[in-house]
Scaffold this active site. Structure first.
Site, PDB file in Angstrom:
ATOM      1  CB  SER A   1      -8.119 -10.846  12.827  1.00  0.00           C
ATOM      2  OG  SER A   1      -8.992 -10.870  11.723  1.00  0.00           O
TER       3      SER A   1
ATOM      4  CB  ALA B   1     -18.971  -9.674  13.913  1.00  0.00           C
TER       5      ALA B   1
ATOM      6  CB  SER C   1     -15.551 -14.567  17.277  1.00  0.00           C
ATOM      7  OG  SER C   1     -14.904 -14.750  16.033  1.00  0.00           O
TER       8      SER C   1
ATOM      9  CG  HIS D   1      -7.759  -4.208  11.153  1.00  0.00           C
ATOM     10  ND1 HIS D   1      -7.821  -5.280  12.004  1.00  0.00           N
ATOM     11  CD2 HIS D   1      -9.012  -3.717  11.077  1.00  0.00           C
ATOM     12  CE1 HIS D   1      -9.056  -5.434  12.430  1.00  0.00           C
ATOM     13  NE2 HIS D   1      -9.806  -4.496  11.885  1.00  0.00           N
ATOM     14  CE  LYS D   2      -3.287  -1.005   4.587  1.00  0.00           C
ATOM     15  NZ  LYS D   2      -3.159   0.043   3.558  1.00  0.00           N
TER      16      LYS D   2
ATOM     17  CD  GLU E   1      -3.698  -2.781   0.940  1.00  0.00           C
ATOM     18  OE1 GLU E   1      -4.257  -2.187  -0.008  1.00  0.00           O
ATOM     19  OE2 GLU E   1      -3.319  -2.202   1.976  1.00  0.00           O
TER      20      GLU E   1
ATOM     21  CB  THR F   1      -9.332 -10.593   0.685  1.00  0.00           C
ATOM     22  OG1 THR F   1     -10.203 -10.598   1.821  1.00  0.00           O
ATOM     23  CG2 THR F   1      -8.326 -11.725   0.797  1.00  0.00           C
ATOM     24  CB  ALA F   2     -10.715  -5.362   2.609  1.00  0.00           C
TER      25      ALA F   2
END
Length: 170
Positions: A14, A9, A11, A48-49, A60, A33-34
């Site tokens: 992304s 997490a 790290s 994030h978007k 998505e 994929t969430a």
């Protein structure tokens, strides 16, 4: 080509994947994929978007990633952990069915022309899960990660924002 990026997490997985994609394409695709489970997670997804620029096409999809229109694209698939969660829950927490479904999707992606940057988490490196479901999912995640890494042309482990190259294409 598949590039696999894994790590813990926060790290830098992304961020690094997006940097690679933007070097390779002026119009990359981001596949989220969430499944939005609660309001807090929804806010995180919105953040994030917002952080991605207008050059990104966002798709998505919780499953069937291999069926998306990503042929001949540079696509970041973020992430295996959430994708697996969707498969695990829709397969009644059956490890074998979930892993088989995941492998079929990876095989479908591997057959496509394009560059696919697949992000995952190394959840098995931390504390041992307390619940049976948590232990099953940790096992599933580990086997799924091994499968993607074996199929990938490149594999990268992120540590403290730095890439450690595990496997490099020639």
């Amino acid at each position: 080509m598949i590039t696999y990026i894994t790590g813990g997490a926060r790290s830098g997985k992304s961020r690094y994947a997006q940097e690679i994609a933007l070097r390779l394409s002026s119009w990359p695709v981001y596949i989220a994929t969430a499944h939005i489970w609660d309001e807090d997670f929804g806010k995180r997804v919105d953040r994030h978007k917002h952080e991605r620029g207008p050059e990104w096409t966002s798709i998505e999809s919780e499953q069937n990633i291999h069926l998306l229109p990503i042929e001949e694209k540079v696509a970041v698939i973020d992430c295996v952990t959430l994708w697996l969660t969707n498969l695990f829950m829709s397969n009644d927490q059956d490890i074998e069915k979930s892993l088989a479904a995941f492998k079929a999707e990876i095989d479908g992606i591997a057959q496509k022309e394009g560059t696919f940057i697949i992000i995952s988490n190394e959840i098995g490196m931390g504390v041992h899960a307390e619940t049976d479901m948590g232990r099953k999912f940790t096992d599933l995640q580990g086997w799924a990660n091994q499968y993607v890494a074996a199929k990938a042309d490149e594999a990268i482990f992120m540590v403290s924002g730095l890439p450690l190259i595990l496997k490099k294409s020639l």
